[in-house]
Structures are given as C-alpha cells and as structure tokens.
Design a protein around this motif. Structure first.
Motif, PDB file in Angstrom:
ATOM      1  N   VAL A  61      15.056  28.671  80.135  1.00 52.42           N
ATOM      2  CA  VAL A  61      16.154  27.722  80.233  1.00 52.42           C
ATOM      3  C   VAL A  61      17.372  28.406  79.631  1.00 52.42           C
ATOM      4  O   VAL A  61      17.285  28.989  78.540  1.00 52.42           O
ATOM      5  N   THR A  62      18.462  28.361  80.358  1.00 57.14           N
ATOM      6  CA  THR A  62      19.667  28.978  79.848  1.00 57.14           C
ATOM      7  C   THR A  62      20.396  27.972  78.972  1.00 57.14           C
ATOM      8  O   THR A  62      20.780  26.904  79.437  1.00 57.14           O
ATOM      9  N   THR A  63      20.534  28.308  77.721  1.00 57.76           N
ATOM     10  CA  THR A  63      21.227  27.381  76.836  1.00 57.76           C
ATOM     11  C   THR A  63      21.740  28.125  75.610  1.00 57.76           C
ATOM     12  O   THR A  63      21.605  29.334  75.497  1.00 57.76           O
ATOM     13  N   ASN A  64      22.326  27.351  74.704  1.00 56.33           N
ATOM     14  CA  ASN A  64      22.874  27.944  73.482  1.00 56.33           C
ATOM     15  C   ASN A  64      21.717  28.181  72.527  1.00 56.33           C
ATOM     16  O   ASN A  64      21.113  27.240  72.044  1.00 56.33           O
ATOM     17  N   ILE A  65      21.436  29.422  72.277  1.00 56.97           N
ATOM     18  CA  ILE A  65      20.190  29.704  71.589  1.00 56.97           C
ATOM     19  C   ILE A  65      20.332  30.712  70.459  1.00 56.97           C
ATOM     20  O   ILE A  65      19.574  30.692  69.510  1.00 56.97           O
ATOM     21  N   GLY A  66      21.294  31.593  70.532  1.00 56.44           N
ATOM     22  CA  GLY A  66      21.285  32.707  69.594  1.00 56.44           C
ATOM     23  C   GLY A  66      22.525  32.803  68.724  1.00 56.44           C
ATOM     24  O   GLY A  66      23.505  32.084  68.920  1.00 56.44           O
TER      25      GLY A  66
END
Lengths: 1004, 542
Positions: free
Chosen positions: A737-742
């Motif tokens: 899932v492409t999301t705000n992660i890092g």
C-alpha cells in the motif's frame, strides 16, 4: 467580504507612509560610468538619485532629469560590481556632472538575486542561496541547462547521464524522498515547470532540453528550506530559478555564435577478446561446463563495441537579435543544435526559439514582460539492447553474413537457435529504429505595477503556460534474430501531451518603516496551477510486415498482438503565500514566510498544508566593532528553520480505483471471455511528505571580497515519506500500500571559497579560483506503519541477471537505497573469491547468499563532493578548468555480475561473451549479490578545460575558444563510469565520451 | 493610443482577475481515465467482471497480460503468479522436481532450506490473502443492502449475483485451504473485516479448517451444476472435490483424521455423473484440454486473452530445455528450468508395481539428459518431463507460441478415484472392490489397455498405502499435490525417505540428500508479516 475589505483598507492605511511631495523645481544629473580596473565604459549600470533613475548607455553615459533641488547622492549599481555612490548637489535648471567608477566583485553583495516571487539583494539574503551567472557556467557541448552548474555549487549534485540530451537528476543536499521525485522545482522566469513526473514525457531525455542554455542569464539555487519555503509543497528538494536573458539598453545588436565538436568514447565494458574467449570455450578443463560449445566457436575476431561506437560530431548555432526601444527592450534568439551520440543510432537535434520583450508603461510604473521559448527536439535512440548485446555477443563471430546462412535474411550474422542467446547488435542498430520528437514551449506574461499613489507598493501578475507534445516511435523488425525467438517484431507508438497553466499574483510593499527603524519588504500572493496530460499509446508484436516501419500499423499474425490505451491525468495546486523581510540597520535581517498549498493529489482531509519558515541573519561586518577591520569586507551569520513539502508523485493516489484488465489479462467465465476489474490498494488519507530543515551558515568576505565564500551546516528531517509498505496481510488489496510510512534525515556541511588569487589586468596574469566541498549523510530513520509496527527491509532496484534480483534496500538506520549484498568470502591463500561462499552475519562461512548473509553495504551517494574551477586571463587569452571529485560513492558493476561466469559460454542457445571479471573470479554460475561486484566509485575528473581568445573585429568584441570536456578521470572503478546514475548501478549504461568543442562568437 | 486611459480599467481588470482566482480553492480532481469505487457498479456488468477477476487471481499476475499492473510486489511479476508459486511450493521441495535457476528465493525451494524471508514463500502467503481480500470485497459489494442501494440491479442479475457470491466464497475457501496446507495457523479475514482495518488475529489451523469446511458445505448447493457456461467456474462437484482434499488431510490439519468424509466427498464427485475418465492421459495436459471430460476445476489459460509468465506458460516453457525442440511442444522458446529428481523417474522404472507398458511417462525426454541431478544449475542433469504442452490432442498448436492455451487441471476425476482408494485403505469406509476398480480404471488408461485387457491391473494385495503414494506420483506427477501427499504419509521431512538435494545446501556439491527437521512440514509466516501484524506467532522451528 466586508471584513476583508476592512483589513485591506487598514493595511493600506498603515503603509501610507510616504508623504506627498509638494511641487519642486528640478535639475539634471549626468555623467559616465567606467570600470575601475579597465577604465572601459560600463553599459547597463543602474544610476539613481532619490527615486529617479537611469541606465547607462553603450558609452557608459547616463542622464537623469527632473531631479529635485538639493543635496543627494548618486548611486550606481550593476551585477558583478560593488555599488558606488557620490554626493551631488542639484540646482534648479542646472546640470551636475558626476562620473562614477565601479569595482568588480567576485561575490556581489548588492547583486540582485531572483528569489521566489521577487528578487533580493544578495547581501540581504538570509538563506543559503547560490547564484550562478554565465561567466561561471560550464562551457563546451552543453545540451541540458542543469549541466551549466555541474560542480559549481556546494551541495548541488548534478547526476550525469552520458547519452546526448539524456535525463539528468539534480540533488540538492541529498535525496529527500524515496518514491516521489527528489529533483528540485524548476522555476523559469517565475513560472514553475514540471520535470520528473510532470514533465518527463520523452523517456530517456531531459525535460529541460527545450531550454537553450545560451538563453540563460542566471541560475539561482535556493538550497536551504527557508529560501525555498515560499514554494511550499514543491520546495522540499530545493528550487532552481532560471532567469532568461533580456534585451539590453542598446541599439539593435546581432550576436552569432557557432561551435563544432567531436566526441569519442572513453571507456567500454571490459569483455574477453576473441582469443581469450576461444580459450574459455575450448581449453579450460578446470571448469565443468554443461555443454562443449567448441563446435559453435566461429573463426572471426570481432570487437563488438568497436562496431557500435563512433566518433560523434556535433554543431551548434545561436543567433540573437536584441536591443531596446524608447521604453522597451527585446531579445529574440534562435538556436540549432545537432549532437551525435558516441553510440551509433543515438543523437539529439534541437531547434529552439526564444523571445523576451520588456515594455515599460505608465511612467515606468508598469513593467510588462513577455518571455516565451520553445523547441522542437528530435531524438534518436539506439534501438534494442545494443550495449548489452555488444557485451555478450561472441567475439569470434562475424558481423555480416552475406549468404544468410543463419536463415534470417538480414545480411547480418546471428545465432540460429530457439533458446536464449545474444544477438548481433549491429543488426538491430541498422534495422530497428527508435526516435522521438518533442515540442515544448514555456512562456509567461508578467505585469508588474507600482501603484501610483503608493510607489512602494507594487502588484505583480504572472500568467504562464507550459505545453509539451512528445511522440516516441519504436520499430523492431520481425526478422531480427531475437525477434524470431520471441516477439516477432515490435512496434510501439506513443504520443504524450501535457499542458500546464499557472496564474500567480502578488502584492509587494518594500519601503523603510516610518514609525520604527528598519526596512520591510512584504509580499502576499496567490497562485493557481493546473495540469492536464494525456498518454495514448499503441503497441504491437507479431508484425505481419516490416515494410511500414514506424509509419503504419501492419496487421499482426497472432491474436491479442495489438494493444493500445490512453491515460488522462489532471492535477491542481492552489496556493496562498506571504513573506516578510525585515532589515534593521543592514545588520539584523529577519525573513518570515508562509505558504498554504492545496493539492488535488490528496483527499479532502489532507488537501491543504501549511509550510512556514523563519530565517535570521546578522551581518557582523556592519557592526561598529568590525566595520573598522578592513580585512573583513563581509561577515554574515545565518540561521533558519523551515517546513517544506513534496507532492511530486502520481495523481489520484487517494482514490479507491478499479483497474480494468487489458485484453491479454481477461478470464474465460464459463466459456465467455470477460474483462476483469481489480480494486487497487489504497490509503485514502495519504498526504504530502514533509521536510523540516535547519540551516546555520556563515557568509564571509575578506580583503574587499578578494576572498569570499560560505560555510553551511544543515539538518533536514523528512517525515511522512511516501512509499509502498507491506500492510498486515488481509487488510488491503495487495501486499503493498502506498502511503506515508517513513522518515529520513539528511545532514551535511557545505563549504565554498572563491578567491581572486591574482588580480592582474591587461597583460598581467589574473587567476580566480573557486572551491566547493559538500558532505551529506542520508539515513532512513524509520519505516513505520500506521499501526506502529516497524518494517525493516524492503529490497529495491532490480538489476539485470536472474529474475527478481534486487541489489538495494530500504532499511532503517541505513541510507536509502543502500546496497544489499552478501560479503564475498575470499580464499585466504589465493586471495581469490570462493564461488558461492559468503561471510554470514554470524561471521561464519555461508554457502548461499540468503537472509543469513545479506546485509546493507555502502550506498551510491558520495560522502563528499568536491568541485574546483580555476580561471586565468592573460592579455586576450583566458584559460579555465573545472575539476570534480567524489569520495565514497559505490557502484554495483552489473555488467560484470551478469556476464562474468563461465556458464555463459555453455548455457542458453549459444556461447555468450563474458566480462573479464571472470578471469579474476573463476565463477561458473552467476553470483549476482556478491560484494565482489560492489566497487568504490571515488574519482577525480577534469570535467572541463577551456582556452579562449578574445579580440576586437571592426570594433566589435569576438571570442574564439576550444573546450575539452571530460579531459581525464582517475578512478579505481573497473566498469564503464563511476558516475553510474543515481542508483549507482552500472548496467550497460551509456558510455561517457570525451568531447572537443571549438567555437566562435561574434557581435555585429 | 493613450495609455493613461487604460490605467483604470487595467487596474480594475487585474484586481478582478486576482479576486476571482483567489476564490478558486477547490482542489478536487476526479480521475477520468480510471474508474473508482464510487462509480464502478454503475455498470451492471461489473459484477461478473469482478468475479471473473477473483477467478483470474489464480491465472494471471496482474491486470496487464502477460505482465504489468501487478497484484503483488516485491518479487518479479512472472514469479508472483499464484499457480506458479503454488506449484513451486508443492513440487520443488519434493522428490518430483528440481529447478536450476538462481533467482533470489528459488534455490532453497529445491532443498527445504527456505527461511521466513525466502521470496517465493513470502509471495505465496500474500497471494493467498490478496485472493481472499478480492473475494471479501466482492462479497461486501454485493450484499443485499449494497445492491438495493444502487437501484440498477435487475431481479435476474440479483439472482445471478447470489450464485456469484457462492463462487466467491468457494474461491476464498480454496485459497484458505492452500493457506492451511502451506502455512498452518494464519489469520482468518472475512468480508466482515474492513479494508485498511487493524491487523487481523491469528486463527488456529483447526479453526480455519472448520471455517473452510463449513463454508463449503454451506455454499455447495448454491453453486452452479456443471453444464453449459460453467467451464472454469466453481460447480457443486468442485466444492465436493475441495472438501475431499480437506477431509483427506484432516489428520494433518487438525490432528483428527476424517477419511469417512473424504470418501463420501470423493464418491459424491464420482457419482455426480458429470465427469468421466479422459480416454487419453496426454489430452489432460494439452492445449485443448478444456474439452477433456475429466477436469472438474481448471485454472484457465489462453494464449491470447489470459497471458501470464507464470501458470502453465511457466510449466511448459520451464520444462523444456537441453536438446529439446520448443516447437515440438507448441512453444517458441525453452526456458531450461525444471526437470525430474531421479526418484521421480524411478516411480516408473524400478518399483515392483510398475510394468514397462505404463505410458504416463511417454513424454519424458531422455536425449542428452542425465538421470542424476549432479549439478542443480544444469538442465541436462535430471530427466526432462515436459508434461504440459501447447500442442493440441490433434497435433495442432495453441493459439500463441509464447503463452499457452493449456489449462491447469487443479481438480480432476482421476484424483477423486485415488482419494476414494486411499480413504478406503485408511479406514474411511467403502469397499475394496470399488477402490480396486477405480485404481485399475486409471491403470487401464495408463497402459493403454484394450477393452478386456488387464496388462496394467493390480491385484487386491497390491492395493496398499505405499502403492497409492507411488501411484499418485505417477498419475498426478507435477500436478501440485506432491508435498501434501508426502506430508500425509509422514515422509516429507525427516530421514526415512531421502531424495536428491533434500536438506542440502543449494549451492553445495553433494546431491545425495540429508534428513530434514519436521518444522519444514509448514512454511514459515513471512518475516515482513510478523512485523506488520504483531498478533502473529511464527510457526515452530523458524
């Protein structure tokens, strides 16, 4: 609305500080401006008395009329020179004569530097900003504008692409993103333009190629976030402001410059010679190979790289007509560039046109500027895998096969086998075609209006467009050997287009404050930009005929062999911005800015973001305790903090979309073929990446700016990094899932030093030397899902060889895209690598490269980048050179890893040539992830060496020059080029060339 | 022209422009060339297209054939295809197959030396859940409330959708069966768990088994009966067949065997009367096998409309290499991948119950091939077994030489016969005479017996459990059953039965095989999954 009107009224009231002046009698001031050193007249110097100003003409003379009676000072300023002033007493009806001399400055404190939505005196700038003008630009065969500033600015890395016109990447203070673009925002004459995702419509070529480098007046790089923050959600990677050349205040003038160049290849992959190959195939009994291929050896001796490279020629012509009218200036330019690539089949040709028109109206209160430029670029690409096949095609086979014994009828020799096999690269070079035509035009109309009732207040409206149309046509005939095995011909046609429009408007008030000391400069504005792009394509295989080339679509000989499609992307960015600069006594400087951006790329909850910045500076050199220290001409301490964003990634990420299958991915539902739909994994709450930056800097100037420079330390923390992560299985429609992660961090220091070592003029030697050094450390600090769980490892960067082989990793605590390899075990006595044996994480010898041995190891980004330029002049001669050095960048030699094993001569349908690395390793089967192939790419390179001769011809200045680009490279790296792209993967990258360019520029 | 006259209007125009523009603060841009959840079901055909997608989840790797818009990432798309992964998990670690490629995550599949980070293992796990989530979403989008809310669903379509819902539940059960079989105790995610919700809880293998069995029993009467318009779809006998697989292995999955139900389910399939043994064994694996009367549930492939680099395209191309001619198999290209381990060839040669007339290995390719897998990377070490061909039963070639037409027979009647026989032998009821008849029916085809001839027949005394394992090896070779069978027989791990490369280092030189630890009977939960889902406990031994 009522409230807004009240606020505006109150603001205007507060700014109503300039007393209306009574009618006065006036006089005239005139004189001449000259260069202090050369005593030559200076053209284009802005000379002012009070609010009245004039510009010096070609003989250096100026006249200012209607100057009020009384004692005042005449001030003169010009870019590249220290400002000068002289007292004057004006009497009614009389003319006072004041001659001024200006002294050249290396770093110009009073130069006007373009910043976002306005300009600023260099000395007043509170952020880390570098301004590069044409005198400092790189010369020679420059195709893309970014090349002009390569190695010139500390902290700015221009990542090479050796193909002519190839796409360049620019990294300002390291990458701030993993998945979104880390390229800076480019602003051309106030008009933000798309590059990466937005503007890269012609694959493999740089989107800024439409911009003729010869038309550029200056490139300003807003390095630190406080300077860039006025561009909010697009500013996290820094901003590059490109200002184009305008007409000068002179009569019609024609300039023509011409250059011719010749390029040759410097280095190609090291592969076995025909003799070595023969030995490997026939004699090496120590290696057990599947098949004895001696019968297939062949008797020729062919150097395949020699067959695909060439001495490439190039030429460039630029014609400029410029001049001025009574209250206008104009500049019209036309350019033609034709540059061949050193690999046959590749090249670029550009025809560019540019117009700049500047009209002053309404008593000079209204300044209307029109900038428009466009180009047609015709690119040719080597079709098919020419470089890969030049590596792996057997060197003992001939190029031509006049008798067509291999049965393909092409006239070229090729392996006649149905299994995997190298193909003759000359055949695809000569029979396949791949070319693209790009039309791109960027232009804007800008009106800048000083309000007559309040001169310090001005309104600026800028309307711009950016239109691109790019086609790409590839044709690979069905009788090429590789195609007879798979594909049976390929045709692909794409015709991408994009249109962006921008409206920006702002109000600016710049004046001394009446009620408290100091000077303010306030800007408030709005901008609206939208983009529309269409990507239609057609592709076909199993071509029934080769006769049409790219001009038609032949029928195809199998089902489902024709595919086409179209994608439409729209986006919007709506922004409000404001900036306040406060200058107290030229000693204390404060800059505040805020931008509020609304982007179509995020859902309603996250559409809007606010990006503030604050910067302070203290000009110690203006303090009384330093003012008398004559050695110190400038000393300014700066500190800033800013929040910026990055929204440069795909549109519609927030929408739960369904994807239709293409005709080849349908399913037969009870005997009926139906297309399918698939929901895509989505995080509807996706939002921008945010970078919070600190910068502390010191600008210094010594001995009247004879030595000057800056030192900066910065720390950038990027949070909410967007990239695909692995959610808990069963919670979404994919394992990503492409999301705000890092989150990641970039910390670094930058040093620059500019010295006029020798200041001779005329027949004395002068020498200026510029040094830059920058150091950046990138760390991925966390990868954390919404649930709080942290993921550690995700391989990235697939490489050639095997299937699904990844060489880099995103792992917390490591730089992004750190290499991910197994440490090769070397035999302690022979010091040769032992095939298939690695040092495990537990420090034992492992017999497989798997999770027990894989580890992050080094990364492609250099630890240090150094740049040096020296310029000498002696009499009419000038000589300059630019050096560049990288320390600590690592390169994965994919050519060696995917070709350096003995099985290459026995597997597949034919014996393939090998990298000479096999002679060192003796590997029989490929060991893609061995650390053996990870090499230190540190290098020292002379990028540019130029010798010029300036002279007058019939009273007009002319210059002839000779430039050598890529003079030498000193490196321990064994592959083609230690600057192997952003990811440091040397996988049949385009070889670097050495280019010699001779040119002449004349003015009529 | 008097410019001064323009001043007022110009200022006014600029001010107006500015104010109008500043009023534009709507950032919404709807996708145009993509459909969204908001409008997809405005098109009534979307229901069928969505269900077709759940089926296609077993057959393709993404929305662009053969590759592009992949369903799962972190792995080469061709490798990520469901059937290809499942086949590799079921065949490579056993005595039947070996593959020589060095692609990351592949070598250890040959040798039972995988870890929780091994790419193929990881990808298989995610494939199962992507498939389950697709089915879940279909069920969420087709509830009575959802359909009523859209107002554009005709009564006929509504009735049709009820059948579709049962099919989606079958497909979800099928994947959960793979999950129970390969990974053991894993989370159970249903349509009641929201998308983007919290990480699911781990279910026990027993809970999941009970859920899948109850689901299949609940839906089997709602599934279509075989007939026109059902090829490739889940039918009642397909559900029975899946139940038979579950019951047969109940002892492994739950600790409590259930052979009686296995036998009943197999009987239900056989007795349904819809299927018969294909007179030609080879036809089951050829490009026109969709006409075979024996196939109960295929994973469909088509050279033109269902293309993948996995699936039977992989099985046919990968099984071809060495001196074989690709065109003999209707394909364009040999990939030189999988071939037999020496033990698999011996099913046909050295065992007592085998006679030379067994033609089920007629397609084995010996020229230039060595029996022993001395070098894993060498295609010619190991007998080639190009079982899946793109040639038709009449000697024609599939519609596309790169992507085959051959469907994968996931469930076929022949296996139901063998399940009956094994369930009988393990005390599940039935009769010996019936078991022997079923086995000999298969043997008669294998030996190409003429009517009344009994060359290949076995006797009642020969009908033993070891015989059934060997016979399954022969009949179902490379049909993705072997690992499950060996585990049921207690031979997959440990040292009782060794085969080439078992437990060895994939890059080693000693091909003899060594005993392996029992924890390899289950694959590990992916490393990444343990991080993403803190509710999970790793399988013992990893």
């Amino acid at each position: 609305m009522k409230r807004a009107r009240f606020i505006i009224g109150a603001l205007l009231g507060a700014f109503w500080l300039v007393p209306l002046q009574a009618q006065q009698t006036t006089g005239t001031v005139r004189g001449r401006v000259t260069d202090a050193a050369t005593e030559q007249a200076l053209t284009g110097v802005v000379v002012s008395v009070g609010n009245h100003r004039a510009v010096s003409s070609t003989d250096g003379r100026y006249v200012i009329t209607d100057v009020p009676e009384g004692t005042d000072s005449v001030r003169a300023r010009m870019i590249g020179y220290a400002p000068a002033s002289a007292p004057v007493t004006v009497a009614a009806g009389e003319t006072a004569v004041v001659d001024l001399t200006l002294t050249q400055r290396a770093v110009e404190l009073s130069a006007i530097v373009a910043v976002g939505y306005g300009e600023q005196r260099a000395g007043d700038i509170t952020g880390a900003v570098a301004n590069i003008t044409p005198e400092q630009f790189n010369t020679g065969r420059i195709i893309s504008p970014q090349q002009l500033i390569e190695s010139k600015i500390a902290g700015v890395q221009v990542v090479d692409n050796n193909a002519p016109g190839g796409g360049l990447a620019v990294r300002i203070r390291g990458a701030t993103s993993v998945n979104a673009s880390s390229d800076p925002l480019y602003v051309i004459d106030g008009m933000p333009v798309g590059t990466g995702a937005g503007g890269g419509l012609s694959a493999g070529r740089d989107p800024l190629n439409f911009l003729n480098p010869d038309d550029i007046a200056s490139i300003t790089v807003l390095k630190d976030a406080s300077a860039a923050a006025i561009y909010g959600a697009n500013a996290a990677n820094g901003v590059v402001i490109i200002t184009t050349k305008k007409g000068g205040r002179h009569g019609p003038q024609i300039e023509y410059s011409v250059s011719a160049s010749s390029s040759s290849i410097t280095r190609v992959p090291s592969v076995l010679s025909a003799a070595q190959f023969r030995t490997a195939v026939t004699h090496d009994d120590s290696i057990t190979l599947t098949l004895n291929r001696a019968a297939m050896l062949g008797s020729a001796s062919t150097d395949w790289f020699n067959m695909v490279d060439r001495t490439a020629y190039g030429q460039q012509h630029d014609l400029v007509v410029s001049g001025s009218g009574e209250s206008s200036t104009y500049r019209v330019s036309a350019g033609y560039l034709n540059e061949q690539g050193v690999i046959r089949g590749s090249g670029t040709e550009r025809l560019s046109l540019g117009v700049n028109y500047d009209q002053h109206l309404l008593n000079d209160n209204l300044d209307v500027k029109l900038n428009a430029r466009g180009a047609r670029t015709y690119d040719t690409f080597q079709a098919g895998d020419v470089l890969g096949n030049a590596v792996s095609m057997a060197p003992t086979q001939p190029v031509y096969d006049p008798n067509n014994t291999t049965g393909f009828g092409t006239g070229y020799w090729d392996w006649n086998t149905t299994a995997a096999s190298a193909s003759n690269p000359v055949a695809s070079l000569n029979l396949a075609t791949d070319h693209g035509t790009t039309y791109r035009s960027v232009g804007n109309l800008e009106a800048d209006y000083h309000l007559p009732f309040l001169h310090a207040l001005r309104a600026n409206v800028n309307v711009g467009y950016d239109v691109t149309q790019a086609d790409r046509q590839t044709f690979i005939p069905n009788n090429l050997a590789g195609q007879t095995r798979q594909g049976h011909g390929q045709l692909s046609l794409a015709n991408n287009s994009q249109a962006n429009t921008v409206l920006a408007a702002y109000l600016n008030y710049a004046a001394p404050l009446g009620f408290v000391p100091g000077r303010v400069d306030v800007t408030g504005g709005y901008s609206y930009s939208q983009s529309h792009a269409e990507y239609p394509y057609l592709s076909e295989n199993n071509l029934a005929s080769n006769l049409l080339g790219t001009n038609g679509v032949p029928s195809c000989t199998a089902g489902g062999c024709l595919q086409n499609g179209k994608t439409v992307n729209d986006s919007k960015l709506i922004s409000f911005f404001g900036r306040l600069n406060y200058n107290l006594l030229d000693r204390y400087l404060v800059a505040l800015s805020v931008r509020r951006d609304g982007s179509s790329r995020f859902g309603p909850n996250n559409a809007w973001g606010v990006f503030p910045s604050v910067a302070v500076a203290w000009r110690l050199s203006q303090e009384s305790f330093l003012r008398d220290v004559r050695q110190i001409s400038d000393l300014k301490l700066r500190a800033s903090y800013a929040e910026t964003g990055n929204q440069n990634f795909a549109d519609y990420s927030q929408y739960p979309t369904y994807t239709y299958s293409n005709p080849q991915a349908q399913y037969q539902f009870g005997g009926v073929t139906v297309p399918t739909i698939r929901p895509s994994s989505v995080d509807p709450n996706i939002k921008w990446e945010q970078t919070n930056s600190y910068d502390i800097g010191l600008d210094y100037g010594l001995f009247n700016q004879r030595i000057s420079g800056a030192i900066d330390w910065y720390n950038k923390k990027t949070s909410d990094l967007i990239f695909p992560y692995t959610p808990a299985a069963g919670t979404n429609f994919s394992n990503r899932v492409t999301t705000n992660i890092g989150a990641m961090k970039n910390t670094g220091i930058e040093l620059s030093l500019s010295a006029r070592v020798l200041q001779g003029t005329g027949n004395h030697l002068s020498w200026t030397a510029d040094f830059t050094a920058s150091h950046n450390t990138n760390t991925l600090t966390s990868i954390s899902a919404a649930g709080g769980a942290t993921t550690t490892t995700d391989p990235t960067s697939g490489v050639s060889g095997g299937v699904g082989t990844y060489i880099q990793v995103l792992q917390t605590g490591q730089p992004i895209h750190a290499f991910y390899v197994c440490e090769q075990y070397f035999d302690p006595t022979t010091h040769k690598p032992v095939e298939g044996e690695y040092v495990s994480l537990a420090d034992t010898i492992a017999h497989a490269c798997d999770a027990q041995s894989l580890r992050p190891d080094h990364n492609p980004a250099p630890n240090w980048i150094f740049g040096h330029t020296s310029s000498f002049t002696y009499g009419n001669f000038d000589l300059s050179f630019t050096l560049r050095a990288y320390l600590g960048n690592y390169v994965y030699n994919n050519v060696a890893s995917s070709n350096g094993f003995y099985q290459a001569v026995s597997n597949g349908g034919s014996p393939s040539n090998m990298s000479t690395s096999v002679l060192q390793t003796g590997f029989v089967v490929p060991q893609y992830l061995s650390s053996f192939y990870l090499e230190n790419g540190s290098f020292l390179r002379m990028d540019n060496l130029t010798l010029g001769y300036s002279f007058n011809y019939r009273g007009q200045p002319m210059r002839a020059y000779l430039t050598v680009q890529n003079v030498f490279t000193i490196t321990g790296y064994s592959g083609v080029d230690p600057t192997a792209g952003l990811n440091g993967i040397d996988n049949n990258i385009y070889p670097r060339s050495r280019t010699v360019t001779g040119g002449l520029s004349i003015r009529l | 022209m008097n410019l001064r006259a323009l001043k007022g209007p110009a200022v006014a125009a600029a001010a107006l422009l500015f104010m109008v523009a500043a009023g534009c603060t709507d950032t919404t841009v709807q996708p145009k060339s993509t459909v969204t959840g908001a409008n997809i079901f405005n098109d009534p055909s979307s229901y069928q297209e969505f269900l077709a997608r759940v089926y296609a989840g077993l057959a393709v790797s993404g929305q662009q054939g053969p590759a592009g818009a992949p369903d799962i990432q972190g792995i080469d798309e061709g490798f990520s295809q469901y059937l290809r992964l499942y086949w590799e998990c079921e065949e490579l670690p056993t005595d039947e197959a070996i593959i020589g490629w060095n692609d990351v995550g592949l070598p250890e599949m040959n040798t039972q030396t995988w870890t929780a980070a091994s790419t193929m293992v990881v990808a298989m796990y995610y494939r199962i859940y992507v498939q389950a989530e697709m089915a879940n979403e279909f069920l969420r989008q087709t509830t009575a409330d959802a359909l009523a809310g859209r107002g554009n669903v005709s009564p006929t379509l509504k009735a049709q959708i009820q059948q579709y819902r049962a099919e989606a539940r079958f497909l979800r059960a099928l994947s959960y069966w793979n999950g129970i079989d390969l990974f053991g105790s894993i989370p159970l995610v249903t349509e009641n768990d929201p998308v983007g919700g919290p990480p699911p809880k781990q279910a026990t293998r027993v809970d999941l088994y009970n859920y899948v069995v109850s689901e299949l029993n609940a839906i089997k009467d709602s599934l279509p009966l075989p007939g026109a318009g059902t090829y490739g779809r889940a039918t009642q006998p397909a559900a029975e067949m899946l139940l038979a697989e579950l019951y047969l292995n109940a002892g492994v999955y739950t600790g409590t065997p259930d052979y009686a139900n296995a036998l009943t389910a197999a009987e239900a399939v056989i007795g349904s009367g819809y299927y018969s043994i294909d007179p030609s064994y080879r036809h089951l694996f050829e490009a026109d096998n969709n006409t075979s009367p024996e196939i109960i549930f295929p994973i469909e492939q088509d050279g033109n409309v269902t293309q993948t680099w996995g699936g039977v395209t992989f099985l046919s191309h990968g099984g071809c290499g060495g001196s074989m001619s690709a065109s003999d198999y209707g394909i364009d290209y040999c990939w030189g991948g999988q071939r037999l381990k020496a033990q698999a060839d011996s099913f046909y040669i050295t065992t007592a119950d085998h006679a030379a007339g067994d033609l089920r290995n007629s397609y084995f390719y010996y020229t230039g091939q060595n029996l022993a897998n001395t070098t894993r990377g060498n295609f010619q070490d190991g007998i080639a077994a190009p079982k899946f061909s793109n040639k038709t039963s009449t000697g024609g070639t599939g519609s596309n030489a790169t992507f085959v037409d051959t469907d994968f027979p996931l469930f076929r009647l022949g296996e139901a016969y063998l399940i009956y026989a094994e369930a009988f032998l393990r005390g599940g009821g039935g009769t010996q005479a019936q078991a022997l008849t079923y086995v000999n029916d298969l043997r008669a085809r294998a030996y190409n017996d003429a009517v009344g001839d009994s060359t290949g027949y076995i006797t009642a005394a020969q009908l033993t459990l070891p015989f059934i394992l060997a016979e399954r090896g022969r009949e179902l070779l490379w049909e993705a059953h072997r690992r499950t069978d060996l585990i049921r027989y207690g031979l997959f791990t440990g040292g009782t039965y060794l085969w080439e490369w078992k437990g060895e280092n994939p890059n080693g030189t000693n091909a003899a095989g060594i005993a392996t630890d029992a924890h390899f009977d289950l694959y590990p939960l992916p490393q990444s999954e343990l991080i993403a889902n803190p509710n999970l406990t790793q399988n013992l031994g990893y």
